[in-house]
Enzyme design. Structure first.
Site, PDB file in Angstrom:
ATOM      1  N   ASP A  90      53.135  22.574  25.494  1.00 33.02           N
ATOM      2  CA  ASP A  90      52.654  22.177  26.817  1.00 33.02           C
ATOM      3  C   ASP A  90      52.517  23.423  27.682  1.00 33.02           C
ATOM      4  OD1 ASP A  90      52.668  19.596  25.970  1.00 33.02           O
ATOM      5  OD2 ASP A  90      54.173  18.878  27.394  1.00 33.02           O
ATOM      6  N   HIS A 103      57.695  24.074  24.745  1.00 33.38           N
ATOM      7  CA  HIS A 103      57.101  24.641  25.958  1.00 33.38           C
ATOM      8  C   HIS A 103      56.957  26.151  25.790  1.00 33.38           C
ATOM      9  CE1 HIS A 103      58.377  20.742  27.596  1.00 33.38           C
ATOM     10  NE2 HIS A 103      57.435  20.926  28.502  1.00 33.38           N
ATOM     11  N   HIS A 151      48.349  17.424  36.485  1.00 36.73           N
ATOM     12  CA  HIS A 151      49.628  17.058  35.867  1.00 36.73           C
ATOM     13  C   HIS A 151      50.226  15.842  36.581  1.00 36.73           C
ATOM     14  CE1 HIS A 151      53.856  17.707  34.334  1.00 36.73           C
ATOM     15  NE2 HIS A 151      53.158  18.006  33.250  1.00 36.73           N
ATOM     16  N   HIS A 153      46.147  17.970  29.441  1.00 41.46           N
ATOM     17  CA  HIS A 153      47.447  17.596  30.022  1.00 41.46           C
ATOM     18  C   HIS A 153      47.292  17.182  31.489  1.00 41.46           C
ATOM     19  CE1 HIS A 153      51.660  17.125  29.687  1.00 41.46           C
ATOM     20  NE2 HIS A 153      52.067  18.265  30.199  1.00 41.46           N
TER      21      HIS A 153
END
Length: 253
Positions: free
Chosen positions: A76, A224, A131, A127
């Site tokens: 991400d 991440h 967000h 994504h």
């Protein structure tokens, strides 16, 4: 039923369908849920919660485990913290392809890294432009959140995204259906851990064991790229998972 009652019923139904509910979306559950794979695993080390998510939501093109036997690495990309380039170096050295889920801010601020991801054969995922938690948005808001970033990446990078990850792992049945209506497949995950807090990074050896031991067929790993720990342990994670008999690949859904 009398003729008057029949006419009234038909008129009511006509009003409902003319209001834009002909898709039956009004019947979908809009309760906000926070996804988590849970701790319970089956005999093949696959989290039971991930399998239950697949069973419940595959009809909307939403998956926590893929149909294949390979491990899918996903990252991400909310913001850049200096570790994406070395992560890409490791992936290139180890001949592993991954999925990078970009926010709108990341796509706009880091063109060279995004171009590198694409040129080196990785998948770029959506994504969300801002967000935003999809269940908190209107139908039009969901479409805007997804498709504004879709069009930006298509225009700026010549790349058409097809995978979506719900921001914050928040979803509803209605939101997943809306993502599917936008032409996207939703990927959550079957493994994740607390790697995102840059001010409280997990210990490397413990993380190495935890990440390596979670491998199972069709696994979707959520990592991440802001994590210094992930950056440092990634080469050994890849080696350990391969030594356990698994290989890495891109989504098969």
């Amino acid at each position: 039923m009398t003729g008057k009652k029949t006419a009234a019923l038909m008129m009511s139904l006509a009003m409902i369908f003319s209001s834009g509910f002909g898709s039956m979306s009004f019947a979908l559950d809009d309760t906000l849920c926070g996804y988590g794979q849970g701790r319970e695993v089956n005999d093949e080390n696959c989290p039971v919660g991930a399998l239950m998510f697949n069973e419940q939501f595959y009809k909307y093109g939403a998956y926590a485990v893929t149909d294949g036997d390979k491990i899918v690495l996903t990252f991400d990309q909310g913001y850049e913290n200096g570790f994406t380039a070395p992560i890409l170096d490791t992936l290139r050295e180890k001949n592993v392809k991954a999925v990078f889920f970009l926010t709108g801010d990341y796509a706009k601020r880091n063109p060279e890294l995004v171009k590198r991801m694409i040129s080196e054969g990785h998948i770029i995922g959506n994504h969300g432009m801002a967000h935003a938690s999809l269940p908190k948005l209107s139908d039009e808001g969901i479409k805007e959140e997804i498709m504004s970033l879709h069009e930006y990446v298509k225009q700026e990078y010549g790349y058409e995204m097809k995978y979506f990850r719900p921001p914050c792992g928040e979803y509803s049945e209605k939101a997943l259906a809306a993502v599917h209506d936008c032409g996207y497949t939703t990927l959550v995950w079957s493994f994740a851990y607390c790697d995102w807090n840059v001010d409280d990074q997990p210990e490397e050896n413990e993380s190495l064991d935890r990440v390596s031991s979670a491998a199972h067929s069709g696994a979707i790993y959520l990592l991440h790229s802001v994590s210094e720990t992930n950056c440092h342990i990634l080469p050994r994670v890849i080696d350990n998972i391969r030594a356990a008999g698994f290989e890495f690949g891109l989504p098969e859904v």
